[in-house]
Design a protein around this motif. Structure first.
Motif, PDB file in Angstrom:
ATOM      1  N   SER A 241       0.850  -1.187   0.000  1.00  0.00           N
ATOM      2  CA  SER A 241       0.000   0.000   0.000  1.00  0.00           C
ATOM      3  C   SER A 241       0.886   1.237   0.000  1.00  0.00           C
ATOM      4  N   TRP A 242       0.236   2.400   0.137  1.00  0.00           N
ATOM      5  CA  TRP A 242       0.983   3.651   0.238  1.00  0.00           C
ATOM      6  C   TRP A 242       1.979   3.604   1.389  1.00  0.00           C
ATOM      7  N   ASN A 243       1.699   2.779   2.408  1.00  0.00           N
ATOM      8  CA  ASN A 243       2.626   2.655   3.536  1.00  0.00           C
ATOM      9  C   ASN A 243       4.051   2.409   3.071  1.00  0.00           C
ATOM     10  N   GLY A 244       4.191   1.511   2.100  1.00  0.00           N
ATOM     11  CA  GLY A 244       5.517   1.130   1.631  1.00  0.00           C
ATOM     12  C   GLY A 244       6.082   2.039   0.558  1.00  0.00           C
ATOM     13  N   ILE A 245       5.256   2.963   0.042  1.00  0.00           N
ATOM     14  CA  ILE A 245       5.717   3.897  -0.993  1.00  0.00           C
ATOM     15  C   ILE A 245       6.151   5.225  -0.381  1.00  0.00           C
ATOM     16  N   ILE A 246       5.542   5.581   0.740  1.00  0.00           N
ATOM     17  CA  ILE A 246       5.818   6.879   1.378  1.00  0.00           C
ATOM     18  C   ILE A 246       7.301   7.089   1.695  1.00  0.00           C
TER      19      ILE A 246
ATOM     20  N   PHE B 270      -5.909   6.197 -13.886  1.00  0.00           N
ATOM     21  CA  PHE B 270      -6.183   7.505 -13.319  1.00  0.00           C
ATOM     22  C   PHE B 270      -5.199   7.894 -12.213  1.00  0.00           C
ATOM     23  N   GLY B 271      -4.057   7.208 -12.139  1.00  0.00           N
ATOM     24  CA  GLY B 271      -3.058   7.555 -11.137  1.00  0.00           C
ATOM     25  C   GLY B 271      -2.587   6.344 -10.357  1.00  0.00           C
ATOM     26  N   ILE B 272      -2.020   6.582  -9.189  1.00  0.00           N
ATOM     27  CA  ILE B 272      -1.480   5.515  -8.351  1.00  0.00           C
ATOM     28  C   ILE B 272      -2.536   5.096  -7.332  1.00  0.00           C
ATOM     29  N   ARG B 273      -2.866   3.814  -7.329  1.00  0.00           N
ATOM     30  CA  ARG B 273      -3.836   3.292  -6.364  1.00  0.00           C
ATOM     31  C   ARG B 273      -3.243   3.313  -4.958  1.00  0.00           C
ATOM     32  N   SER B 274      -4.116   3.346  -3.961  1.00  0.00           N
ATOM     33  CA  SER B 274      -3.647   3.376  -2.577  1.00  0.00           C
ATOM     34  C   SER B 274      -3.267   1.997  -2.062  1.00  0.00           C
ATOM     35  N   VAL B 275      -3.754   0.936  -2.700  1.00  0.00           N
ATOM     36  CA  VAL B 275      -3.429  -0.448  -2.328  1.00  0.00           C
ATOM     37  C   VAL B 275      -3.282  -1.258  -3.605  1.00  0.00           C
ATOM     38  N   SER B 276      -2.435  -2.263  -3.574  1.00  0.00           N
ATOM     39  CA  SER B 276      -2.214  -3.096  -4.755  1.00  0.00           C
ATOM     40  C   SER B 276      -3.493  -3.798  -5.195  1.00  0.00           C
TER      41      SER B 276
ATOM     42  N   PRO C 252      -8.661   3.231  -3.875  1.00  0.00           N
ATOM     43  CA  PRO C 252      -8.947   4.400  -4.722  1.00  0.00           C
ATOM     44  C   PRO C 252      -7.730   5.272  -4.997  1.00  0.00           C
ATOM     45  N   ILE C 253      -7.957   6.315  -5.789  1.00  0.00           N
ATOM     46  CA  ILE C 253      -6.944   7.317  -6.117  1.00  0.00           C
ATOM     47  C   ILE C 253      -7.118   8.512  -5.180  1.00  0.00           C
TER      48      ILE C 253
END
Length: 942
Positions: free
Chosen positions: A696-701, A767-773, A813-814
């Motif tokens: 998720s975004w957790n690992g991208i932040i 439409f962009g980067i999803r918040s979860v895979s 979602p985005i």
């Protein structure tokens, strides 16, 4: 806890913790930053922001107004009760305005002769009624606004037939169902509705003009009641804190049949109402803005009152209205105009022609596709001779301010945009500026109020303890709201992003937002910045230092007053965050972090069996915080080398965080070598730690913590860097003689994470980067602890769980806020291109070798911006993905109207959540700028 603490209501005036040096610099700063707003006689004569869109769109149902013992704000009040009950901490209204202290307010009330109540405020479902939390069920659009609010324009669509209150409540559905919106009820079919255009203009600072243009969109003639209203907010709160204010009695009194005077602590004002020949002016009504009581009436002979004014020959003659007079006088209250206009009760308005609420009752009969106009203006009595005497003069004043607004938009919107993009940018900016609100809350008074109701025991409950902990909070300021209906309260990371957004439009206001947030009145004595109204103790991502650095970029390079002012407060907040790492392992975990349900469970309330949690996102944010503090310190080092040691401290913290987060997850870090991703780590007991392998975004932040930094003016920091351990080498790269690139994520791990981010089967959406895979759409992830199983599934739109109320969803979602931060970080990584023979590049989209192409980071930035913009871009059928399946937006009158939602469905681009959250969906403007800044090929546009 002593009872004595609750006995006195006392004052919570500003008490400074600042040093003597900082106090001297405070003297140069506007009082706006230093203490709650206060009105003074004559203030309106020189304050260009005296009038503004500061009126909330929903005050009922907020935590501030809640006095329940169990903190159930949605059960404490209802939409209907807001008609009768005066608010304690603020006012609301329909596309209204107020003075900068929210005392004198103005809005419009409407009646279609079919509804049971006047339309005074926007209707929506409460958090308990909606299937995905609170949800406004109206159609309104912000079309124009300028930073000084000299011209504002909004559109409201009002049904000609009965407003579908019950249908919207009864058909809300379950968590698995989409939200049932007002367009689904059919009330706008066959164009059976009114367009209500609301325009405000300020010919001069103290002079405000309003114009209501009502357009009958149906094929038959229709009647509409229009009641412009002025009212004084109930100031019981202020008089409890400061008894001197009780001596100041605000009041309206009649001047003549179409004008009145307003007298209160800010000054004496003259209010005049005007209308075109298609409008009948019935009566100037007076009441008191106080809570209505139940009354007993006696039936009396019915009398008749005929409308005074005549109407156009093209309209029907106005019908007479019946009313009853009660045998005993009952002081008219908040709902007086409802009773008088709808129920024909004559006694419900004050016959002495004075009160704290007035309404100009007008009626218009409008032919199909015809229109009628109603105007009002307010001006200080001392400048009464300068008011516009005729409708022609009023129209000229509005037109002049509208032309100035056109010039403003031409200056702030990129010249390369298309006409449609120009329209979208205008509405994004307008929404951001319309979202200003006067926010009033005094923690000490709230604690005292609850103590009188429930006694000391209340403050030993969870909710009571939080309120007591934040009893120092003293808010009385103009703040940017995420959404003035669904989120009419500030959140610290929302406000940080909003401040950056508004900086190029109004730099002074942006700086004030940050200064207020870091003041003693907001920041806890322990250094924590308040999270949000539902729980001020919830930690939001620490983005304030990032916001300070971004805002500073819009100032002159040598101008450091803003940085110097906020720097000591940022240090206090930075120290508070580091206290959350008592073991000094440089890994952080503080629960919520603004991402709601992105984890398998509520991270603010860990499940039984989980002792603690080390979070990849919290650690990544702290890496960025350290880097931003380093930037702010080095900026001051240009003129003061005494801060060199502080810069070294932040650099050391950054390196330690980088080393900790990149340690293998099996050895106490957060990096999972096999998956090539960062994960949260759950501590279950002694020597037992388990990774929560949610992509998720957790690992991208953690990728966001990177920056190019010059050490030209900090030779001591450069010398320290040369002596650092070689183990820190992966996190720094030399770009030039004195320029260095710092990153929390080494290049090899960066490529590994980006490979997953750019995979269409995982994070990369059209439409962009999803918040979860998206992988969890096929294979849900299960996590078991103490016999309880928690499951992660992919949810591209609204949430299917009630975690955090269910109105926000981070499981697919985005979200534009994090997409913007990610695009920015990719832009910063492109700085590394200068030390390589070829630009950094990635397969994009990745993991699809048959058609993937290698693209530079700047090419990827351009493409990601294009994907985000496509959410709002009409296709060949003039359909914008943001509007989903709502075919109404395909009609010519609707095609240019756009809503800026809280988040967006990752597979079809449909808007979800709050429908007017331009608080950060106004980032559309930033994506437009970046889209035109970079062109394919990896170079920057000149």
């Amino acid at each position: 806890m002593s009872r004595d603490l609750f006995k006195a209501s006392g004052s919570t005036l500003y008490q400074s913790n600042l040093s003597v040096t900082e106090k001297k610099s405070e003297e140069k700063v506007d009082e706006f930053d230093k203490e709650p707003l206060c009105l003074k006689k004559g203030l309106e004569c020189y304050d260009p922001l005296f009038w503004g869109p500061y009126l909330s769109e929903r005050q009922w149902g907020t935590v501030r107004e809640d006095c329940s013992s169990d903190n159930s704000c949605w059960n404490y009040t209802t939409y209907e009760s807001a008609t009768k009950n005066v608010n304690h901490w603020g006012e609301d209204g329909l596309l209204g305005i107020s003075d900068r202290c929210g005392i004198l307010c103005a809005s419009v009330a409407l009646w279609n002769e079919n509804d049971p109540i006047l339309k005074e405020r926007l209707f929506g479902l409460s958090g308990k009624e909606g299937n995905h939390g609170e949800d406004v069920k109206e159609l309104y659009y912000y079309l124009d606004n300028t930073p000084d609010h000299r011209y504002m324009h909004a559109l409201y669509k009002y049904p000609i037939n009965s407003f579908p209150y019950e249908a919207l409540r009864e058909n809300c559905g379950t968590l698995e169902d989409p939200e049932y919106e007002i367009l689904d009820t059919g009330v706008f079919d066959n164009n059976e509705y009114w367009d209500i255009h609301v325009e405000y203009a300020k010919p001069s600072n103290p002079h405000l003009i309003c114009k209501y243009t009502v357009i009958n969109k149906s094929s038959t003639a229709a009647r509409l009641h229009i009641i412009p209203q002025f009212y004084f907010r109930d100031t019981t709160v202020e008089t409890n804190i400061n008894p001197e204010k009780a001596k100041i009695k605000p009041n309206f009194k009649r001047s003549d049949d179409s004008s009145a005077e307003a007298v209160y602590e800010a000054g004496d004002f003259h209010i005049t109402f005007h209308h075109t020949d298609k409008v009948a002016f019935n009566e100037l009504l007076f009441s008191n803005n106080e809570t209505a009581e139940e009354e007993i009436e006696e039936d009396l002979p019915i009398k008749t009152m005929v409308f005074k004014s005549t109407v156009s020959k093209h309209t029907k003659s106005a019908a007479s209205v019946n009313y009853r007079r009660s045998s005993q006088f009952i002081s008219p209250k908040r709902d007086a105009f409802h009773k008088f206009i709808i129920k024909h009760k004559r006694h419900s308005w004050r016959e002495d022609q004075s009160g704290t609420k007035i309404g100009a009752w007008m009626v218009c009969d409008v032919q199909p596709h015809g229109k009628a106009c109603v105007y009002w203006q307010i001006i200080p009595m001392s400048l009464k001779q300068k008011e516009c005497k005729t409708i022609k003069k009023i129209e000229e004043a509005i037109r002049e301010q509208k032309q100035k607004a056109e010039l403003f938009y031409q200056q702030v919107i990129p010249k390369e945009v298309t006409m449609d993009q120009m329209n979208l940018c205008r509405q994004a900016i307008a929404g951001l500026l319309w979202s200003k609100q006067f926010y009033l809350y005094n923690g000490h008074e709230k604690v005292h109020e609850l103590y009188k109701l429930y006694g000391e025991d209340y403050f030993f409950t969870t909710h009571g303890a939080i309120k007591y902990q934040w009893k120092h909070l003293d808010c009385a300021d103009i703040l940017l709201m995420p959404d003035k209906w669904e989120f009419p309260w500030f959140a610290s990371w929302d406000l940080a992003i909003q401040s950056v957004l508004i900086a190029p439009l109004d730099l002074k206001f942006a700086k004030k937002q940050i200064t207020i947030l870091l003041s003693d009145r907001y920041m806890h004595p322990n250094g924590q910045i308040p999270g949000c109204e539902f729980d001020f103790s919830d930690a939001n991502p620490p983005l304030v230092a990032w916001a300070v650095w971004k805002i500073h970029q819009y100032e002159k390079p040598w101008h450091l007053d803003f940085i110097k002012k906020v720097y000591p407060r940022l240090l206090i907040n930075y120290q508070w965050w580091h206290k959350l790492d008592p073991s000094n392992c440089h890994l952080f975990g503080n629960g919520f972090m603004g991402l709601d349900n992105i984890c398998l469970f509520d991270r603010s309330h860990l499940p039984r069996g989980v002792k603690s949690l080390k979070q990849a996102d919290a650690t990544g944010w702290m890496g960025q915080f350290a880097l931003n503090m380093l930037q702010l310190t080095l900026e001051q080092c240009k003129y003061d080398l005494c801060l060199t040691d502080m810069a070294i401290r932040f650099l050391t913290d950054f390196f330690n965080i980088a080393k900790a987060i990149n340690t293998d997850i099996n050895h106490g870090g957060l990096w999972h070598e096999d998956d090539g991703f960062y994960y949260d780590l759950a501590h279950l007991g002694r020597y037992q730690e388990v990774p929560i392998r949610v992509r998720s975004w957790n690992g991208i932040i953690p990728l966001l913590a990177c920056a190019r930094i010059s050490l030209t003016y900090a030779p001591g920091v450069k010398a320290y860097l040369m002596q650092c351990s070689k183990s820190f080498a992966p996190y720094v790269c030399k770009l030039g003689e004195n320029d260095y690139f710092f990153t929390l994520v080494p290049y090899i791990k960066l490529k590994s994470v980006l490979q997953r981010v750019f995979a269409e089967r995982e994070f990369l959406s059209p439409f962009g980067i999803r918040s979860v895979s998206k992988l969890y759409n096929l294979i849900p992830l299960n996590f078991e602890v103490k016999g309880q199983t928690y499951t992660m599934t992919f949810q591209p739109g609204e949430s299917n769980s009630n975690m955090f109320g269910g109105n926000s969803n981070w499981r697919g979602p985005i979200w534009l806020c994090l997409n913007y931060l990610f695009v920015e970080c990719m832009e910063r990584y492109s700085e590394l291109d200068q030390i390589f023979t070829q630009p950094l590049s990635m397969e994009y989209p990745s993991l699809l070798p048959y058609y993937s192409k290698r693209k530079s980071f700047l090419d990827i930035v351009h493409d990601l911006c294009q994907r985000i913009l496509s959410i709002f871009t009409p296709d060949y059928n003039s359909v914008r993905p943001v509007h989903g399946q709502k075919s109404k937006y395909e009609e010519p009158d609707w095609q240019n109207l756009v809503l800026f939602y809280e988040y967006f469905h990752s597979e079809n681009g449909r808007g979800c959540g709050a429908s007017h959250q331009t608080g950060w969906s106004a980032l559309y403007l930033e994506f437009i700028r970046k889209f035109h800044k970079f062109k394919p090929g990896g170079s920057k546009m000149k």
